[in-house]
Design a protein around this motif. Structure first.
Motif, PDB file in Angstrom:
ATOM      1  N   UNK A 124      43.260  33.670  28.330  1.00  0.00           N
ATOM      2  CA  UNK A 124      42.302  34.592  28.959  1.00  0.00           C
ATOM      3  C   UNK A 124      42.931  35.470  30.031  1.00  0.00           C
ATOM      4  N   UNK A 125      44.191  35.223  30.389  1.00  0.00           N
ATOM      5  CA  UNK A 125      44.801  35.897  31.541  1.00  0.00           C
ATOM      6  C   UNK A 125      45.346  37.266  31.153  1.00  0.00           C
ATOM      7  N   UNK A 126      44.920  38.283  31.902  1.00  0.00           N
ATOM      8  CA  UNK A 126      45.428  39.647  31.744  1.00  0.00           C
ATOM      9  C   UNK A 126      46.042  40.076  33.065  1.00  0.00           C
ATOM     10  N   UNK A 127      47.193  40.726  33.006  1.00  0.00           N
ATOM     11  CA  UNK A 127      47.925  41.082  34.223  1.00  0.00           C
ATOM     12  C   UNK A 127      48.372  42.535  34.155  1.00  0.00           C
ATOM     13  N   UNK A 128      48.288  43.211  35.301  1.00  0.00           N
ATOM     14  CA  UNK A 128      48.748  44.593  35.386  1.00  0.00           C
ATOM     15  C   UNK A 128      49.615  44.806  36.610  1.00  0.00           C
ATOM     16  N   UNK A 129      50.561  45.713  36.507  1.00  0.00           N
ATOM     17  CA  UNK A 129      51.365  46.151  37.651  1.00  0.00           C
ATOM     18  C   UNK A 129      51.150  47.644  37.807  1.00  0.00           C
ATOM     19  N   UNK A 153      56.587  39.772  29.590  1.00  0.00           N
ATOM     20  CA  UNK A 153      56.768  40.169  30.990  1.00  0.00           C
ATOM     21  C   UNK A 153      56.451  39.033  31.973  1.00  0.00           C
ATOM     22  N   UNK A 154      55.631  38.099  31.573  1.00  0.00           N
ATOM     23  CA  UNK A 154      55.249  37.025  32.477  1.00  0.00           C
ATOM     24  C   UNK A 154      54.845  35.776  31.699  1.00  0.00           C
ATOM     25  N   UNK A 169      51.084  33.122  38.248  1.00  0.00           N
ATOM     26  CA  UNK A 169      51.734  34.051  37.336  1.00  0.00           C
ATOM     27  C   UNK A 169      53.219  34.089  37.669  1.00  0.00           C
ATOM     28  N   UNK A 170      54.067  33.951  36.666  1.00  0.00           N
ATOM     29  CA  UNK A 170      55.514  33.954  36.875  1.00  0.00           C
ATOM     30  C   UNK A 170      56.100  35.121  36.081  1.00  0.00           C
ATOM     31  N   UNK A 220      61.038  40.488  38.994  1.00  0.00           N
ATOM     32  CA  UNK A 220      60.226  40.696  40.196  1.00  0.00           C
ATOM     33  C   UNK A 220      59.654  42.113  40.220  1.00  0.00           C
ATOM     34  N   UNK A 221      58.340  42.257  40.430  1.00  0.00           N
ATOM     35  CA  UNK A 221      57.744  43.594  40.530  1.00  0.00           C
ATOM     36  C   UNK A 221      58.362  44.398  41.674  1.00  0.00           C
ATOM     37  N   UNK A 222      58.489  45.698  41.456  1.00  0.00           N
ATOM     38  CA  UNK A 222      59.089  46.563  42.468  1.00  0.00           C
ATOM     39  C   UNK A 222      58.258  46.591  43.741  1.00  0.00           C
ATOM     40  N   UNK A 223      58.867  46.970  44.830  1.00  0.00           N
ATOM     41  CA  UNK A 223      58.227  46.973  46.145  1.00  0.00           C
ATOM     42  C   UNK A 223      56.991  47.857  46.168  1.00  0.00           C
ATOM     43  N   UNK A 224      55.929  47.310  46.779  1.00  0.00           N
ATOM     44  CA  UNK A 224      54.652  48.002  47.006  1.00  0.00           C
ATOM     45  C   UNK A 224      53.858  48.282  45.733  1.00  0.00           C
ATOM     46  N   UNK A 225      54.254  47.704  44.614  1.00  0.00           N
ATOM     47  CA  UNK A 225      53.490  47.878  43.382  1.00  0.00           C
ATOM     48  C   UNK A 225      52.340  46.869  43.369  1.00  0.00           C
ATOM     49  N   UNK A 226      51.118  47.355  43.194  1.00  0.00           N
ATOM     50  CA  UNK A 226      49.941  46.481  43.192  1.00  0.00           C
ATOM     51  C   UNK A 226      49.916  45.631  41.925  1.00  0.00           C
ATOM     52  N   UNK A 227      49.667  44.333  42.125  1.00  0.00           N
ATOM     53  CA  UNK A 227      49.589  43.396  41.003  1.00  0.00           C
ATOM     54  C   UNK A 227      48.142  42.937  40.869  1.00  0.00           C
ATOM     55  N   UNK A 228      47.571  43.152  39.701  1.00  0.00           N
ATOM     56  CA  UNK A 228      46.170  42.808  39.458  1.00  0.00           C
ATOM     57  C   UNK A 228      46.075  41.847  38.280  1.00  0.00           C
ATOM     58  N   UNK A 229      44.935  41.181  38.191  1.00  0.00           N
ATOM     59  CA  UNK A 229      44.756  40.214  37.106  1.00  0.00           C
ATOM     60  C   UNK A 229      43.281  40.005  36.791  1.00  0.00           C
ATOM     61  N   UNK A 230      43.032  39.616  35.561  1.00  0.00           N
ATOM     62  CA  UNK A 230      41.715  39.185  35.118  1.00  0.00           C
ATOM     63  C   UNK A 230      41.884  37.871  34.379  1.00  0.00           C
TER      64      UNK A 230
END
Length: 210
Positions: free
Chosen positions: A134-139, A149-150, A159-160, A164-174
């Motif tokens: 059920x997990x959805x992830x966005x950068x 990607x994860x 979430x692993x 590593x996501x770049x600096x200041x990139x918002x990480x969201x999830x559902x």
């Protein structure tokens, strides 16, 4: 933590009663004002697993589950039908539901959480027991693919990322999630006669902190 990664039968938890509770200490002052404090940073949920039982076969299934958990000994997963998604219960899980952090170019692990907002106030709840698939992830709004990607630690709610996501990139999830609980009793009272008469057993269930 003694915990079994197994869910209480969802069909039997449907219709159960329960929800969050908090502990607030209130002191009434001599001038009529109050001082309010709480020792709890997070709420704790209670449920009654007996309310959803509709037949003796349901009772039998719960007894099997209770015995396998050794009563209060082992925790388990519980589906709270009123609050089991990163979005509203009537909505579809989407990758932009919750902001779980921002990249710094170093961190690869991010704990999932759910924010509860009302007016200018909010509360953030840590989510630990995710539902597989059920997990959805966005950068920064770009969807990421699980297994590419994860990866997801379903037991910890983490979430692993492969990179590593770049600096200041918002990480969201559902996501969908369960509540970690245990039985709040070592005894269940029931009989065929009382159940057929419309009396269902009370089976208290209590959220556990992990």
């Amino acid at each position: 933590m003694q915990f079994h990664e197994v869910r209480f039968p969802a069909a039997l938890s449907f219709g159960s009663m329960g929800g969050p509770e908090r502990r607030t200490d209130i002191v009434a002052l001599s001038n009529g004002y109050e001082e309010r404090n709480t020792p709890w940073a997070h709420s704790r949920r209670r449920y009654d697993a007996g309310v959803g039982l509709r037949a003796m076969d349901d009772v039998s299934e719960v007894l099997d589950f209770f015995e396998a958990r050794r009563g209060q000994m082992y925790g388990f997963r519980w589906k709270d039908w009123s609050d089991f998604k990163s979005c509203k219960p009537s909505s579809t899980v989407a990758l932009g539901d919750q902001t779980i952090g921002y990249g710094d170019g170093i961190a690869t692990e991010f704990q999932l959480s759910k924010a509860y907002r009302s007016g200018d106030a909010s509360y953030t709840r840590v989510i630990s027991k995710l539902v597989s698939g059920t997990v959805k992830v966005g950068i920064a709004g770009d969807e990421q693919n699980e297994g590419v990607h994860f990866e997801v630690d379903l037991a910890r709610g983490v979430i692993i990322f492969e990179r590593a996501p770049d600096e200041d990139r918002e990480i969201t999830a559902g996501f969908e999630f369960d509540v970690p609980v245990r039985f709040d009793t070592d005894r269940i009272h029931t009989s065929a006669a009382s159940f057929q008469a419309g009396e269902v057993p009370s089976i208290p269930v209590l959220e556990v902190r992990l």
